[in-house]
Design a protein around this motif. Sequence first.
Motif, PDB file in Angstrom:
ATOM      1  N   THR A  18       1.172  -0.453  -0.112  1.00 65.59           N
ATOM      2  CA  THR A  18      -0.381  -0.183   0.114  1.00 65.59           C
ATOM      3  C   THR A  18       0.704   1.442   0.112  1.00 65.59           C
ATOM      4  OG1 THR A  18      -1.235  -1.139   1.373  1.00 65.59           O
ATOM      5  CG2 THR A  18      -1.140   1.028   1.284  1.00 65.59           C
ATOM      6  N   LEU A  19       0.728   1.939  -0.994  1.00 66.17           N
ATOM      7  CA  LEU A  19       2.012   3.437  -1.018  1.00 66.17           C
ATOM      8  C   LEU A  19       0.675   4.381  -0.470  1.00 66.17           C
ATOM      9  CD1 LEU A  19       2.400   2.954  -5.272  1.00 66.17           C
ATOM     10  CD2 LEU A  19       3.306   3.014  -3.098  1.00 66.17           C
ATOM     11  N   GLY A  20      -0.672   4.294  -0.229  1.00 69.82           N
ATOM     12  CA  GLY A  20      -1.203   5.346   0.144  1.00 69.82           C
ATOM     13  C   GLY A  20      -2.955   5.155   0.813  1.00 69.82           C
ATOM     14  N   VAL A  21      -3.529   6.398   1.316  1.00 69.33           N
ATOM     15  CA  VAL A  21      -4.876   6.193   1.893  1.00 69.33           C
ATOM     16  C   VAL A  21      -5.176   7.666   1.757  1.00 69.33           C
ATOM     17  CG1 VAL A  21      -6.906   4.795   3.342  1.00 69.33           C
ATOM     18  CG2 VAL A  21      -4.793   3.950   2.625  1.00 69.33           C
ATOM     19  N   LEU A  22      -7.104   7.776   1.123  1.00 69.19           N
ATOM     20  CA  LEU A  22      -7.715   8.930   1.233  1.00 69.19           C
ATOM     21  C   LEU A  22      -8.706   8.098   1.470  1.00 69.19           C
ATOM     22  CD1 LEU A  22      -5.524  10.290  -2.024  1.00 69.19           C
ATOM     23  CD2 LEU A  22      -5.721  11.947  -0.270  1.00 69.19           C
ATOM     24  N   MET A  23      -9.298   9.682   1.138  1.00 70.03           N
ATOM     25  CA  MET A  23     -10.678   9.839   2.589  1.00 70.03           C
ATOM     26  C   MET A  23     -11.112  10.780   2.111  1.00 70.03           C
ATOM     27  SD  MET A  23     -13.383   7.519   4.329  1.00 70.03           S
ATOM     28  CE  MET A  23     -12.577   6.883   5.924  1.00 70.03           C
ATOM     29  N   ILE A  24     -12.402  10.534   1.090  1.00 69.37           N
ATOM     30  CA  ILE A  24     -13.715  11.356   0.839  1.00 69.37           C
ATOM     31  C   ILE A  24     -14.502  11.042   0.888  1.00 69.37           C
ATOM     32  CG2 ILE A  24     -13.875  11.945  -1.291  1.00 69.37           C
ATOM     33  CD1 ILE A  24     -11.303  10.033  -1.929  1.00 69.37           C
ATOM     34  N   GLU A  25     -15.199  12.370   1.508  1.00 68.83           N
ATOM     35  CA  GLU A  25     -17.008  12.998   2.255  1.00 68.83           C
ATOM     36  C   GLU A  25     -17.335  13.343   1.074  1.00 68.83           C
ATOM     37  OE1 GLU A  25     -16.606  11.109   4.762  1.00 68.83           O
ATOM     38  OE2 GLU A  25     -15.263  11.186   6.173  1.00 68.83           O
ATOM     39  N   LYS A  26     -18.707  12.770   1.527  1.00 69.26           N
ATOM     40  CA  LYS A  26     -19.572  12.978   0.583  1.00 69.26           C
ATOM     41  C   LYS A  26     -19.676  14.823   0.954  1.00 69.26           C
ATOM     42  CE  LYS A  26     -24.314  12.382   1.089  1.00 69.26           C
ATOM     43  NZ  LYS A  26     -25.303  11.457   0.833  1.00 69.26           N
ATOM     44  N   ARG A  27     -20.275  16.537   0.201  1.00 72.13           N
ATOM     45  CA  ARG A  27     -20.432  17.236  -0.130  1.00 72.13           C
ATOM     46  C   ARG A  27     -21.641  17.537  -0.778  1.00 72.13           C
ATOM     47  NH1 ARG A  27     -14.871  20.652  -0.725  1.00 72.13           N
ATOM     48  NH2 ARG A  27     -13.516  19.003   0.762  1.00 72.13           N
ATOM     49  N   GLN A  28     -22.503  18.221  -0.002  1.00 64.77           N
ATOM     50  CA  GLN A  28     -23.781  18.240  -0.540  1.00 64.77           C
ATOM     51  C   GLN A  28     -24.489  19.141  -1.653  1.00 64.77           C
ATOM     52  OE1 GLN A  28     -26.456  16.761   1.803  1.00 64.77           O
ATOM     53  NE2 GLN A  28     -27.463  17.399   0.322  1.00 64.77           N
ATOM     54  N   LYS A  29     -22.994  19.479  -2.047  1.00 65.52           N
ATOM     55  CA  LYS A  29     -23.360  20.286  -3.215  1.00 65.52           C
ATOM     56  C   LYS A  29     -22.303  19.394  -4.962  1.00 65.52           C
ATOM     57  CE  LYS A  29     -24.189  25.522  -2.193  1.00 65.52           C
ATOM     58  NZ  LYS A  29     -24.037  26.103  -1.591  1.00 65.52           N
ATOM     59  N   GLU A  30     -21.507  18.178  -3.802  1.00 69.41           N
ATOM     60  CA  GLU A  30     -21.229  17.593  -5.059  1.00 69.41           C
ATOM     61  C   GLU A  30     -21.061  16.350  -4.983  1.00 69.41           C
ATOM     62  OE1 GLU A  30     -17.276  19.605  -4.014  1.00 69.41           O
ATOM     63  OE2 GLU A  30     -17.134  20.976  -4.946  1.00 69.41           O
ATOM     64  N   LEU A  31     -22.545  15.904  -4.819  1.00 68.97           N
ATOM     65  CA  LEU A  31     -22.992  14.969  -4.521  1.00 68.97           C
ATOM     66  C   LEU A  31     -22.099  13.228  -5.773  1.00 68.97           C
ATOM     67  CD1 LEU A  31     -26.581  15.209  -3.608  1.00 68.97           C
ATOM     68  CD2 LEU A  31     -24.597  14.970  -2.102  1.00 68.97           C
ATOM     69  N   THR A  32     -22.118  13.886  -7.396  1.00 68.95           N
ATOM     70  CA  THR A  32     -21.553  12.442  -7.813  1.00 68.95           C
ATOM     71  C   THR A  32     -20.479  12.590  -7.353  1.00 68.95           C
ATOM     72  OG1 THR A  32     -21.123  15.138  -9.085  1.00 68.95           O
ATOM     73  CG2 THR A  32     -23.450  13.682  -9.778  1.00 68.95           C
ATOM     74  N   VAL A  33     -19.686  13.685  -6.296  1.00 69.78           N
ATOM     75  CA  VAL A  33     -18.213  13.198  -7.218  1.00 69.78           C
ATOM     76  C   VAL A  33     -17.677  12.278  -6.145  1.00 69.78           C
ATOM     77  CG1 VAL A  33     -16.225  13.975  -5.676  1.00 69.78           C
ATOM     78  CG2 VAL A  33     -17.306  16.004  -6.688  1.00 69.78           C
ATOM     79  N   THR A  34     -18.654  11.347  -4.906  1.00 66.33           N
ATOM     80  CA  THR A  34     -18.580  10.386  -4.938  1.00 66.33           C
ATOM     81  C   THR A  34     -19.595   9.602  -5.171  1.00 66.33           C
ATOM     82  OG1 THR A  34     -19.894  11.426  -2.297  1.00 66.33           O
ATOM     83  CG2 THR A  34     -17.358  10.985  -2.272  1.00 66.33           C
ATOM     84  N   ASP A  35     -20.128   9.282  -6.307  1.00 73.12           N
ATOM     85  CA  ASP A  35     -21.308   9.257  -6.345  1.00 73.12           C
ATOM     86  C   ASP A  35     -22.830   8.887  -5.617  1.00 73.12           C
ATOM     87  OD1 ASP A  35     -19.805   8.378  -9.112  1.00 73.12           O
ATOM     88  OD2 ASP A  35     -18.841   6.346  -8.749  1.00 73.12           O
ATOM     89  N   THR A  36     -23.109   9.835  -5.207  1.00 71.81           N
ATOM     90  CA  THR A  36     -23.409  10.033  -3.841  1.00 71.81           C
ATOM     91  C   THR A  36     -23.149   9.119  -2.272  1.00 71.81           C
ATOM     92  OG1 THR A  36     -25.229   7.730  -4.610  1.00 71.81           O
ATOM     93  CG2 THR A  36     -25.756  10.414  -5.283  1.00 71.81           C
ATOM     94  N   PHE A  37     -22.304   8.161  -2.625  1.00 68.41           N
ATOM     95  CA  PHE A  37     -21.850   7.257  -1.194  1.00 68.41           C
ATOM     96  C   PHE A  37     -21.579   9.158  -0.399  1.00 68.41           C
ATOM     97  CE2 PHE A  37     -22.007   4.620  -3.616  1.00 68.41           C
ATOM     98  CZ  PHE A  37     -21.701   2.869  -2.809  1.00 68.41           C
ATOM     99  N   ASP A  38     -21.411   8.474   1.609  1.00 69.22           N
ATOM    100  CA  ASP A  38     -21.210   9.323   2.266  1.00 69.22           C
ATOM    101  C   ASP A  38     -19.772   8.830   2.718  1.00 69.22           C
ATOM    102  OD1 ASP A  38     -23.675   9.989   3.000  1.00 69.22           O
ATOM    103  OD2 ASP A  38     -23.767   7.905   2.897  1.00 69.22           O
ATOM    104  N   SER A  39     -18.644   8.202   1.900  1.00 65.23           N
ATOM    105  CA  SER A  39     -17.815   8.073   2.175  1.00 65.23           C
ATOM    106  C   SER A  39     -16.847   6.988   0.787  1.00 65.23           C
ATOM    107  CB  SER A  39     -17.206   7.724   3.657  1.00 65.23           C
ATOM    108  OG  SER A  39     -17.792   8.282   4.541  1.00 65.23           O
ATOM    109  N   ILE A  40     -15.827   7.299   0.811  1.00 62.15           N
ATOM    110  CA  ILE A  40     -15.257   7.124  -1.036  1.00 62.15           C
ATOM    111  C   ILE A  40     -13.802   7.067  -0.145  1.00 62.15           C
ATOM    112  CG2 ILE A  40     -14.248   6.804  -2.493  1.00 62.15           C
ATOM    113  CD1 ILE A  40     -16.747   6.942  -3.100  1.00 62.15           C
ATOM    114  N   MET A  41     -12.991   5.257   0.410  1.00 58.98           N
ATOM    115  CA  MET A  41     -11.682   5.582   0.157  1.00 58.98           C
ATOM    116  C   MET A  41     -10.563   4.445  -0.313  1.00 58.98           C
ATOM    117  SD  MET A  41     -12.839   3.012   4.307  1.00 58.98           S
ATOM    118  CE  MET A  41     -13.542   1.914   2.952  1.00 58.98           C
ATOM    119  N   LEU A  42      -9.883   5.727  -0.778  1.00 56.06           N
ATOM    120  CA  LEU A  42      -8.975   4.914  -2.483  1.00 56.06           C
ATOM    121  C   LEU A  42      -7.679   4.414  -1.211  1.00 56.06           C
ATOM    122  CD1 LEU A  42      -8.701   5.539  -4.793  1.00 56.06           C
ATOM    123  CD2 LEU A  42      -8.251   8.039  -4.452  1.00 56.06           C
ATOM    124  N   ILE A  43      -7.187   3.715  -1.945  1.00 53.42           N
ATOM    125  CA  ILE A  43      -6.483   2.745  -1.723  1.00 53.42           C
ATOM    126  C   ILE A  43      -5.273   2.672  -2.625  1.00 53.42           C
ATOM    127  CG2 ILE A  43      -4.787   0.828  -0.301  1.00 53.42           C
ATOM    128  CD1 ILE A  43      -7.254   1.916   1.058  1.00 53.42           C
TER     129      ILE A  43
END
Length: 290
Positions: A18-43
């Motif tokens: 594993t090189l890195g881990v990022l956490m992306i949280e849903k933002r109300q005005k940018e729902l499509t950034v996380t495909d409407t999910f509340d959280s994305i964990m990018l490994i």
Amino acid sequence: MEDILRPIYQERASQANTLGVLMIEKRQKELTVTDTFDSIMLIIVKEANQPVFVKHYIYNEKKAALHIVTEQQLKQWILLGNNKKIFEWLYKGRVMFDRNEFIDKLKAEIKEFPINQRKQKMGLEFAKLIRRYMDGKAFFENKHYLDAYNDVVHSLHHLARLAVIENGFHPEVTVWSQVKQMEPEIYKLYVELVNSEEPMEKRLELLFLASEFLIYSRTKTSIQHFTEVLGQKEYWSFNELIQQKDLSIYSVDLGILLEYLIDKNMIEVITVETKSPSVFHRYYKVLEKK
């Protein structure tokens, strides 16, 4: 929320691959950034059997997704621009783990946008631009105006992305906001096409006239990567071109790009006799600058 998901990404972070881990949280005005999910964990991992592995979770009536992506796949997305969300994830995600500053270095490289990457990305966007422009023009000449309109909108989008790259930036999801500041002439063309009250035929006619110059004026700088590869040999068959690793990014648009450059006297056609009378092999070379 983070406390619930922490064991999932920490398990991955403990692995040497594993090189890195990022956490992306849903933002109300940018729902499509996380495909409407509340959280994305990018490994991000060095290597894996699958370039992309995705798993979905549900917790406390919320949705989370785990994306495990190889370094190679991530860099391909950045180059090809076919996963627009990845820039948002890298820019706005919280770094939960960063082995040897991999994520920091990657962000710095994206910001720096090295000239070799810029040339490749410009060539890619230009090839897509030519494909849409030529298809749109053919539809227009056959009076299929709605089909022509669709291709013209896409061609303007590629022209906008190309302009952003020329200015040293990666095109983002909100590319028209970028172009409005950097290349207002292209932005104005787009607005006039979409908002004009002129008949569709007239709008398209004016746009083809205006965009032809904008496209041609960018040709030499946009094809630098392409011509540099072609310059490695005296001439190429088309099959050699499609098999060439450095040209794989052009994909199905390679043929139409080649014909456009022949028409603009930037690529020369070389003919070689075959065993059949009056039939010749067709080869291609960069036209020498005078």
